[in-house]
Structures are given as structure tokens and as C-alpha cells.
Write a protein that holds these residues in place. Structure first.
Motif, PDB file in Angstrom:
ATOM      1  N   PHE A  19       0.745  -1.318   0.130  1.00 31.29           N
ATOM      2  CA  PHE A  19      -0.045  -0.153   0.253  1.00 31.29           C
ATOM      3  C   PHE A  19       0.900   1.241   0.060  1.00 31.29           C
ATOM      4  N   GLU A  20       2.096   0.978   0.210  1.00 26.47           N
ATOM      5  CA  GLU A  20       3.084   2.214   0.097  1.00 26.47           C
ATOM      6  C   GLU A  20       3.641   2.699  -1.200  1.00 26.47           C
ATOM      7  N   ARG A  21       3.662   1.450  -2.090  1.00 29.30           N
ATOM      8  CA  ARG A  21       4.204   1.639  -3.399  1.00 29.30           C
ATOM      9  C   ARG A  21       3.909   3.015  -3.998  1.00 29.30           C
ATOM     10  N   PRO A  22       2.770   3.540  -4.347  1.00 28.86           N
ATOM     11  CA  PRO A  22       2.421   4.691  -4.950  1.00 28.86           C
ATOM     12  C   PRO A  22       3.268   5.760  -4.499  1.00 28.86           C
ATOM     13  N   VAL A  23       3.000   5.970  -2.914  1.00 24.86           N
ATOM     14  CA  VAL A  23       3.618   7.152  -2.593  1.00 24.86           C
ATOM     15  C   VAL A  23       5.249   6.830  -2.795  1.00 24.86           C
ATOM     16  N   PHE A  24       5.802   5.625  -2.459  1.00 20.12           N
ATOM     17  CA  PHE A  24       7.329   5.573  -2.923  1.00 20.12           C
ATOM     18  C   PHE A  24       7.820   5.923  -4.386  1.00 20.12           C
ATOM     19  N   GLU A  25       6.774   5.375  -5.014  1.00 20.40           N
ATOM     20  CA  GLU A  25       7.315   5.947  -6.653  1.00 20.40           C
ATOM     21  C   GLU A  25       7.036   7.537  -6.907  1.00 20.40           C
ATOM     22  N   LEU A  26       6.257   7.919  -6.281  1.00 22.13           N
ATOM     23  CA  LEU A  26       6.146   9.561  -6.338  1.00 22.13           C
ATOM     24  C   LEU A  26       7.459  10.081  -5.721  1.00 22.13           C
ATOM     25  N   ARG A  55       1.685  14.201  -2.708  1.00 20.98           N
ATOM     26  CA  ARG A  55       2.235  13.151  -2.316  1.00 20.98           C
ATOM     27  C   ARG A  55       1.639  13.107  -0.777  1.00 20.98           C
ATOM     28  N   ASP A  56       1.439  14.172  -0.109  1.00 19.78           N
ATOM     29  CA  ASP A  56       0.713  14.557   1.042  1.00 19.78           C
ATOM     30  C   ASP A  56      -0.555  14.043   1.039  1.00 19.78           C
ATOM     31  N   ARG A  57      -1.421  14.347  -0.046  1.00 18.61           N
ATOM     32  CA  ARG A  57      -2.715  13.882  -0.218  1.00 18.61           C
ATOM     33  C   ARG A  57      -2.734  12.345  -0.218  1.00 18.61           C
ATOM     34  N   MET A  58      -1.871  11.957  -0.993  1.00 19.57           N
ATOM     35  CA  MET A  58      -1.831  10.551  -1.001  1.00 19.57           C
ATOM     36  C   MET A  58      -1.632   9.816   0.322  1.00 19.57           C
ATOM     37  N   LEU A  59      -0.572  10.335   1.028  1.00 20.05           N
ATOM     38  CA  LEU A  59      -0.471   9.854   2.493  1.00 20.05           C
ATOM     39  C   LEU A  59      -1.484   9.803   3.567  1.00 20.05           C
ATOM     40  N   LYS A  60      -2.273  10.934   3.435  1.00 18.91           N
ATOM     41  CA  LYS A  60      -3.213  11.194   4.314  1.00 18.91           C
ATOM     42  C   LYS A  60      -4.455  10.086   3.668  1.00 18.91           C
ATOM     43  N   GLU A  61      -4.707  10.027   2.627  1.00 18.43           N
ATOM     44  CA  GLU A  61      -5.675   9.051   2.157  1.00 18.43           C
ATOM     45  C   GLU A  61      -5.337   7.377   2.439  1.00 18.43           C
ATOM     46  N   ILE A  62      -4.087   7.235   2.417  1.00 17.27           N
ATOM     47  CA  ILE A  62      -3.614   5.987   2.517  1.00 17.27           C
ATOM     48  C   ILE A  62      -3.765   5.564   4.162  1.00 17.27           C
ATOM     49  N   VAL A  63      -3.457   6.464   5.078  1.00 22.05           N
ATOM     50  CA  VAL A  63      -3.357   6.441   6.373  1.00 22.05           C
ATOM     51  C   VAL A  63      -4.766   6.339   6.872  1.00 22.05           C
ATOM     52  N   GLY A  64      -5.487   7.203   6.159  1.00 22.23           N
ATOM     53  CA  GLY A  64      -6.940   7.033   6.697  1.00 22.23           C
ATOM     54  C   GLY A  64      -7.947   5.743   6.308  1.00 22.23           C
ATOM     55  N   ARG A  65      -7.266   4.971   5.456  1.00 19.84           N
ATOM     56  CA  ARG A  65      -7.865   3.703   5.129  1.00 19.84           C
ATOM     57  C   ARG A  65      -7.264   2.422   5.464  1.00 19.84           C
ATOM     58  N   LEU A  66      -6.174   2.539   6.296  1.00 18.38           N
ATOM     59  CA  LEU A  66      -5.484   1.386   6.784  1.00 18.38           C
ATOM     60  C   LEU A  66      -6.315   0.446   7.668  1.00 18.38           C
ATOM     61  N   PRO A  68      -6.484  -3.256  10.006  1.00 18.28           N
ATOM     62  CA  PRO A  68      -5.962  -3.749  11.073  1.00 18.28           C
ATOM     63  C   PRO A  68      -4.489  -4.390  10.654  1.00 18.28           C
ATOM     64  N   TRP A  69      -4.524  -5.269   9.536  1.00 15.36           N
ATOM     65  CA  TRP A  69      -3.464  -5.976   9.194  1.00 15.36           C
ATOM     66  C   TRP A  69      -2.267  -5.025   8.749  1.00 15.36           C
ATOM     67  N   GLU A  70      -2.661  -3.978   7.994  1.00 18.18           N
ATOM     68  CA  GLU A  70      -1.928  -3.175   7.546  1.00 18.18           C
ATOM     69  C   GLU A  70      -1.036  -2.225   8.711  1.00 18.18           C
ATOM     70  N   ARG A  71      -1.966  -2.161   9.806  1.00 16.56           N
ATOM     71  CA  ARG A  71      -1.313  -1.489  10.970  1.00 16.56           C
ATOM     72  C   ARG A  71      -0.245  -2.501  11.427  1.00 16.56           C
ATOM     73  N   VAL A  72      -0.535  -3.826  11.540  1.00 13.26           N
ATOM     74  CA  VAL A  72       0.466  -4.823  12.201  1.00 13.26           C
ATOM     75  C   VAL A  72       1.663  -4.711  11.151  1.00 13.26           C
ATOM     76  N   ARG A  76       5.685  -4.140  12.249  1.00 12.48           N
ATOM     77  CA  ARG A  76       6.492  -5.276  12.121  1.00 12.48           C
ATOM     78  C   ARG A  76       7.595  -4.712  11.000  1.00 12.48           C
ATOM     79  N   HIS A  77       7.498  -3.821  10.443  1.00  5.72           N
ATOM     80  CA  HIS A  77       8.355  -3.467   9.227  1.00  5.72           C
ATOM     81  C   HIS A  77       9.780  -3.401   9.740  1.00  5.72           C
ATOM     82  N   ALA A  78      10.356  -3.717   8.829  1.00  4.42           N
ATOM     83  CA  ALA A  78      12.125  -4.205   9.008  1.00  4.42           C
ATOM     84  C   ALA A  78      12.649  -2.761   9.136  1.00  4.42           C
ATOM     85  N   ARG A  79      12.330  -1.647   8.530  1.00  4.73           N
ATOM     86  CA  ARG A  79      12.995  -0.309   8.619  1.00  4.73           C
ATOM     87  C   ARG A  79      12.429   0.437   9.644  1.00  4.73           C
ATOM     88  N   ARG A  80      11.416   0.062  10.496  1.00  2.00           N
ATOM     89  CA  ARG A  80      10.804   0.722  11.672  1.00  2.00           C
ATOM     90  C   ARG A  80      12.095   1.260  12.520  1.00  2.00           C
TER      91      ARG A  80
END
Length: 85
Positions: A19-26, A55-66, A68-72, A76-80
Motif C-alpha cells: 500500500f506504500e508503493r504509489p507514495v514511494f514511486e512519487l 504526495r501529502d494527499r496520498m499519504l493522508k488517504e492511505i493512512v486514513g483507510r489502513l 488492522p492487518w496493514e497497521r500490524v 513489524r516493518h524491517a525499517r521501523r
């Protein structure tokens, strides 16, 4: 004490979640434009501003619709950041 470890490539697609891929590409495009602007001493602020806003709009949109599994996955992300960081 030494300097904290730095992430060399913040837009590394191999470590991003699906779900992060579009933001990373931008962000990758933004990095290229900024490097081009620096290399050619061109002022690309007019082109960068709409992309940064997108990019800011995309981030807000993505975080808003995460779900439970995406939050997990984020937790657990390796770069956290970890305690030893």
C-alpha cells in the motif's frame, strides 16, 4: 557516540509495503527532479509544489483507510526504528 545510522535510499521499493508503493514511486520522481534541479541550477519549484501536495494527499488517504492487518505490517516493518537505533 557515533552518528545514528542513516537510511541510504528512503524510496527503496524492495522494502516498501504494497500500500506504500504509489507514495514511494512519487517520492522517487521527486528525488529525481530535485537532483536534476540541483545539477542544472534550474528552479523547478513550480513543478515540485504540485507533486509534494499530491504526495501529502496520498499519504493522508492511505493512512486514513489502513486496516488492522496493514497497521500490524507497519509495526513489524524491517525499517521501523528500533531500541538500539
Amino acid at each position: 557516540m557515533g552518528e545514528p545510522p542513516r537510511i541510504t535510499n528512503k524510496t527503496d521499493l524492495s522494502t516498501c509495503l504494497p500500500f506504500e508503493r504509489p507514495v514511494f514511486e512519487l517520492e522517487r520522481k521527486l528525488d529525481e527532479l530535485m537532483a536534476l534541479s540541483d545539477a542544472n541550477t534550474m528552479n523547478l519549484n513550480g513543478e515540485l509544489k504540485p507533486l509534494l501536495e499530491k504526495r501529502d494527499r496520498m499519504l493522508k488517504e492511505i493512512v486514513g483507510r489502513l486496516g488492522p492487518w496493514e497497521r500490524v505490517q507497519i509495526a513489524r516493518h524491517a525499517r521501523r526504528p528500533q531500541f538500539r537505533d
